[in-house]
Scaffold this active site. Structure first.
Site, short mmCIF file in Angstrom:
data_model
loop_
_atom_site.label_atom_id
_atom_site.label_comp_id
_atom_site.label_asym_id
_atom_site.label_seq_id
_atom_site.Cartn_x
_atom_site.Cartn_y
_atom_site.Cartn_z
N CYS A 123 43.97 42.46 36.30
CA CYS A 123 45.36 42.50 35.73
C CYS A 123 45.37 41.70 34.49
CB CYS A 123 46.33 41.75 36.78
SG CYS A 123 47.95 41.48 36.45
N CYS B 139 46.41 47.55 30.46
CA CYS B 139 47.25 47.43 31.84
C CYS B 139 46.51 48.36 32.65
CB CYS B 139 48.85 48.05 31.74
SG CYS B 139 49.58 47.93 33.40
N1 DGL Z 1 48.39 44.88 36.85
C1 DGL Z 1 49.37 44.63 35.67
C2 DGL Z 1 48.80 44.91 34.51
O1 DGL Z 1 47.49 44.94 34.40
C3 DGL Z 1 50.38 46.03 35.37
C4 DGL Z 1 51.49 45.81 36.59
C5 DGL Z 1 52.55 44.67 36.74
O2 DGL Z 1 53.17 44.44 35.78
O3 DGL Z 1 52.02 43.79 37.48
O4 DGL Z 1 48.98 44.04 33.25
#
Ligand code: DGL
Length: 274
Positions: A76, A190
């Site tokens: 993430c 992301c």
């Molecule tokens: N997993 C998050 C990221 O890579 C994207 C989704 C979220 O906002 O939790 O930033």
């Protein structure tokens, strides 16, 4: 219970990281891994630093204590931008001094630098973009690099809630201004955006830096340089997929992202309070 049966953990705020898990598994198919997506609290990208830290720490603690992960890939970007340093500097040395958590910011930056780009575009969540972590880390190494960042909050909901019919219009809105400003490459910072890489490459004729393409090689290289970690992770090819909330849509999305049916299991993660 440490031994030769420890695991590689992969953590994401939700299900987008399953595309990273798929790529890691494609490169290192024998490695025993556990994926944990905090679907109860996704999206992290619009939350406060305090909330992101509390949720991330609770999931990381689960992966270490319940699943015996030796190494965790924090797929993430939002958690990597927000909670990683505090976890590495405060929590890990006290709670699990032998274990490691690796984020996605440094490998992504290394990849951009390897190619020598000097004007880079980046799309990401509100938190990631406003944290400025990519700009700071890149400019620490090369202050001449320009990074043009756009907060793209509509993309995760469109990806998660079957909004692909509207995707091209929304991408045009976000990406055309970057293209007009002459970026040489676009970083998809992301987890979810990996599923947009082909569309973005084709529609905008842009060089795209996609994390599912970078991380497998970086992980293999890391394990080679850290035999003390490499040798304790099991090699039975086992994979578990855990979530903190489970709905039929999550089950469907997870399999969609993985490219074949996977069995999602719901677990309870202890909260640290926000
Ligand atoms: N997993 C998050 C990221 O890579 C994207 C989704 C979220 O906002 O939790 O930033």
């Amino acid at each position: 219970m440490a031994g030769q049966n420890m695991k590689l953990g992969i953590f994401d705020s939700g299900l987008g990281g399953i595309m990273i898990a798929k790529a890691l598994r494609g490169a290192l198919p024998d490695l025993d891994m556990v994926y944990l997506g905090d679907t109860l609290h996704v999206p992290y990208g619009k939350r406060s630093e305090k909330a992101i830290y509390a949720y991330t720490r609770a999931c990381i603690e689960y992966l270490f204590s319940e699943k015996d992960c030796r190494l965790i890939i924090m797929a993430c970007n939002t958690a990597s931008a927000s909670a990683l340093r505090k976890l590495q500097q405060g929590y890990l040395p006290q709670a699990y001094p032998e274990r490691r958590i690796l984020g996605v910011v440094v490998p992504t930056i290394e990849s951009a630098l390897e190619h020598g780009y000097s004007r880079i575009g980046l799309i990401g969540t509100n938190y990631t973009v406003h944290s400025n972590v990519y700009r700071e880390e890149l400019q620490k190494i090369n202050p001449a690099i320009e990074i043009l960042q756009v907060n793209t909050p509509l993309l995760v909901p469109l990806i998660e809630d079957d909004g692909m019919a509207w995707m091209e219009d929304v991408l045009d809105h976000y990406i055309l201004p970057l293209k007009e400003q002459g970026i040489e490459a676009l970083v998809l910072s992301c987890t979810h955006y990996s599923c947009l890489k082909d569309l973005i490459r084709e529609r905008y004729d842009l060089t795209v830096i996609a994390q599912d393409e970078i991380l497998p090689e970086k992980l293999a290289d890391y394990l080679m340089r850290h035999p003390e970690i490499d040798r304790v992770i099991g090699r039975k090819g086992e994979a578990e997929f855990l979530v903190t909330d489970l709905t039929p849509n999550y089950a469907h999305k997870a399999s969609d992202f993985y490219g074949r049916t996977i069995d999602l299991q719901k677990i309870e993660v202890m909260s640290y309070g926000v």
